[in-house]
Design a protein around this motif. Structure first.
Motif, PDB file in Angstrom:
ATOM      1  N   UNK A  32      52.694  40.101  47.661  1.00 20.89           N
ATOM      2  CA  UNK A  32      51.786  38.879  47.387  1.00 20.89           C
ATOM      3  C   UNK A  32      50.702  39.394  46.359  1.00 20.89           C
ATOM      4  N   UNK A  33      50.248  40.687  46.685  1.00 22.38           N
ATOM      5  CA  UNK A  33      49.097  41.085  45.942  1.00 22.38           C
ATOM      6  C   UNK A  33      49.599  41.473  44.459  1.00 22.38           C
ATOM      7  N   UNK A  34      50.642  41.688  44.300  1.00 22.18           N
ATOM      8  CA  UNK A  34      51.235  42.033  42.931  1.00 22.18           C
ATOM      9  C   UNK A  34      51.771  40.517  42.305  1.00 22.18           C
ATOM     10  N   UNK A  35      52.061  39.549  42.998  1.00 26.68           N
ATOM     11  CA  UNK A  35      52.585  38.244  42.601  1.00 26.68           C
ATOM     12  C   UNK A  35      51.673  36.905  42.643  1.00 26.68           C
ATOM     13  N   UNK A  36      50.684  37.309  43.156  1.00 22.59           N
ATOM     14  CA  UNK A  36      49.789  35.943  43.318  1.00 22.59           C
ATOM     15  C   UNK A  36      48.334  36.287  42.827  1.00 22.59           C
ATOM     16  N   UNK A  37      48.060  35.231  41.934  1.00 22.59           N
ATOM     17  CA  UNK A  37      46.604  35.711  41.525  1.00 22.59           C
ATOM     18  C   UNK A  37      45.587  35.848  42.487  1.00 22.59           C
ATOM     19  N   UNK A  38      44.720  36.866  42.279  1.00 24.70           N
ATOM     20  CA  UNK A  38      43.959  37.314  43.412  1.00 24.70           C
ATOM     21  C   UNK A  38      42.766  36.453  44.101  1.00 24.70           C
ATOM     22  N   UNK A  39      42.251  35.190  43.082  1.00 22.53           N
ATOM     23  CA  UNK A  39      41.556  34.453  43.558  1.00 22.53           C
ATOM     24  C   UNK A  39      42.174  33.193  44.512  1.00 22.53           C
ATOM     25  N   UNK A  40      43.489  33.153  44.223  1.00 20.35           N
ATOM     26  CA  UNK A  40      44.239  32.207  44.751  1.00 20.35           C
ATOM     27  C   UNK A  40      44.566  32.734  46.228  1.00 20.35           C
ATOM     28  N   UNK A  41      45.213  34.109  46.214  1.00 25.32           N
ATOM     29  CA  UNK A  41      45.440  34.731  47.556  1.00 25.32           C
ATOM     30  C   UNK A  41      44.046  34.916  48.377  1.00 25.32           C
ATOM     31  N   UNK A  42      43.201  35.335  47.699  1.00 24.60           N
ATOM     32  CA  UNK A  42      41.886  35.326  48.639  1.00 24.60           C
ATOM     33  C   UNK A  42      41.654  33.917  49.539  1.00 24.60           C
ATOM     34  N   UNK A  43      42.129  32.857  48.734  1.00 19.67           N
ATOM     35  CA  UNK A  43      41.775  31.604  49.591  1.00 19.67           C
ATOM     36  C   UNK A  43      42.847  31.350  50.729  1.00 19.67           C
TER      37      UNK A  43
END
Length: 549
Positions: A32-43
């Protein structure tokens, strides 16, 4: 010493630990950390963390407490009325609420997430599945029904059902069944005997026996039936929508003949039904029903693979914790080299299976909500049966090996461990056995060819830049180079070897995706994916050759 006095030494039971933060769940977090933008993953990280804590904590304890409960069918009231009421287990009733509140289906259709919707949805499912006694099964079928009704062009049905199927309100949330299996056959749906006829008011009515219907308490179902007068075979079938119960909760011309007595997934109410003029609505036309339900099968097969990886992870977490607590020959099992190697083998298989799965989920999100090209769609067509059959077989073998790692305790029912093995056995059967999916792989190859998959795999290897991977990438390229040779010659000669071919393609997919992940994280100072990729390549890549290849 009295026979009733406690033993001087008691074994501390294993715990699965936090499902999200557990060290053994590193691969999902890394992907997920590689594939999803960090701001979106943080949400989304707080929700994933909350699900992980619950799944490894309160929900796991509830699951153990609920172990002996099973659904119960009451066919008749005390006064002789046919009622066919199915009482669900306490955990299953709670699982319905949790599924709605945490958006287990809705997240996959959240347009604001774009092509990452499926990755974020299935990450939630990964946390949720292990402690909810296969409630993922009705969620899979609900997801598939939502996909079909979203795309079918039937505005009336979509308007009726989709707000419920995609609801995050437990009181409004509906699940869907999928009624396909009949006495005459499972995968051979072309032999379906259920007949659809219009009544005097023009309403379609279905009559026939559905031998195996999972999640029999769902609010809606999609099912196949043959409109009266249609030709035999799959082309003469139509896809129908029905709501089994009326607004008062009474079954509508449906009898529950019995609940199935199954090896595993025993909390899941699987029933044999008799439809005696059940009211139904065509979803999209009066023929080609098998083609119409295919999108549902693609979704449920993906859920099957997610379930396989999530349950493998649960088995690994328990086995790893036990290895740290169990003393044998004067040391914890975790310090014995052979035991460590066994657990490392299991971790490597799980990492490769999960990599193949997550790459396919990522591609599914691109095809559904991103900007796919024809090559993406073609690759997904091939990967879907591959990841379903491969992860299912890895789960059965892996959970069996993990159970053995507990010694005798793994064979004792009240530890809860045997249930894991009984449950995963369904994964290689539900939505197509290994042989059925291997033949589907051949059909996919005939339809789209091997080139989109090969281009995708070689593209992943082209992106590997870290020198530490050079030898491993070279070996993987050689193995990819053998694939066209396997497929050369008479296509009919491949059928006896279809299983071997499919498993080889699945394992190559897992290896290549794991190498690509290793390359990404090596560049950021993390060498764990590399260590696991090396282990997997050494463990599994004496690929079983095809005869003559």
């Amino acid at each position: 010493m009295s026979a009733h006095e406690p033993l001087s030494t008691l074994q501390t039971p294993p715990e699965p630990g936090d499902g999200w933060d557990h060290p053994g769940n590193w691969l999902l977090r890394a992907w997920l950390a590689r594939s999803v933008p960090e701001d979106l993953l943080a949400q989304h990280r707080p929700v994933l963390a909350e699900l992980g804590r619950l799944s490894g904590g309160d929900w796991y304890r509830m699951q153990l407490e609920d172990r002996l409960n099973e659904p119960r069918l009451t066919s008749w009231s005390a006064w002789g009325e046919r009622i066919d009421e199915i009482e669900l287990t306490p955990l299953w009733r709670r699982a319905h609420r949790w599924a709605a509140e945490y958006g287990l289906v809705a997240t996959g259709y959240d347009a604001s997430l774009g092509r990452h919707a499926r990755l974020l949805q299935f990450a939630r499912a990964w946390m949720y599945i292990p402690s909810t006694d296969f409630y993922g099964c009705p969620l899979a079928m609900t997801d598939g029904a939502a996909r079909i009704l979203s795309d079918a062009g039937n505005d009336e049905l979509a308007g009726r059902a989709l707000p419920h199927l995609l609801s995050t309100d437990p009181g409004a949330f509906w699940t869907s069944g999928q009624w396909m299996t009949e006495t005459v056959g499972g995968s051979d749906v072309g032999r379906t005997e259920t007949i659809a006829r219009r009544d005097e008011h023009g309403r379609w009515r279905l009559t026939g026996r559905k031998w195996f219907t999972s999640a029999a308490t769902s609010e809606i179902a999609l099912t196949l039936a043959r409109p009266d007068g249609n030709p035999d075979g799959s082309r003469g079938l139509a896809l129908f929508y029905l709501e089994p119960r009326d607004e008062a909760g009474r079954l509508q011309n449906i009898e529950v003949l019995r609940l199935k007595d199954k090896l595993g997934t025993r909390k899941l109410p699987t029933a044999e039904l008799w439809l005696d003029g059940a009211p139904a609505t065509p979803v999209n036309g009066l023929e080609r029903g098998v083609a119409a339900i295919a999108p549902m099968l693609n979704i449920t097969r993906t859920w099957n693979a997610v379930t396989a990886c999530a349950l493998m992870q649960r088995a690994l977490a328990l086995a790893g914790d036990y290895a740290r607590k169990r003393i044998a020959f004067g040391r914890p099992l975790a310090e014995l080299p052979l035991h460590r190697e066994t657990l490392a083998d299991l971790e490597a298989d799980h990492a490769a299976a999960s990599s193949a799965l997550l790459a396919t989920v990522d591609l599914l999100g691109t095809v559904e909500q991103g900007e796919p090209d024809d090559a993406d769609t073609a690759a997904l067509r091939l990967l879907t049966p591959l990841i379903k059959l491969g992860t299912a077989r890895d789960a059965v073998a892996g959970v069996s090996e993990a159970l053995e790692a507990f010694g005798g305790a793994g064979y004792i029912e009240d530890t809860g461990i045997p249930q894991l093995l009984r449950d995963v056995q369904v994964l290689s059967i539900w939505e197509g056995t290994t042989n059925v999916l291997s033949l589907d792989t051949l059909r996919a190859l005939a339809a789209v060819g091997i080139e989109p998959w090969l281009a995708r795999m070689n593209g992943r290897l082209d992106g590997c830049r870290q020198p530490a991977l050079n030898a491993r990438v070279k070996q993987a390229r050689e193995q990819l180079g053998a694939v066209p040779h396997w497929l050369a010659g008479d296509p009919q000669a491949l059928e006896p070897q279809a299983r071997r071919l499919a498993l080889n393609l699945y394992r190559l997919t897992g290896l290549v995706e794991l190498l690509a992940l290793a390359d990404h994280w090596l560049g950021r100072g993390d060498d764990r994916p590399l260590a696991v990729a090396r282990h997997y390549q050494d463990l599994r890549f004496r690929l079983e050759p095809l005869r003559g290849g």
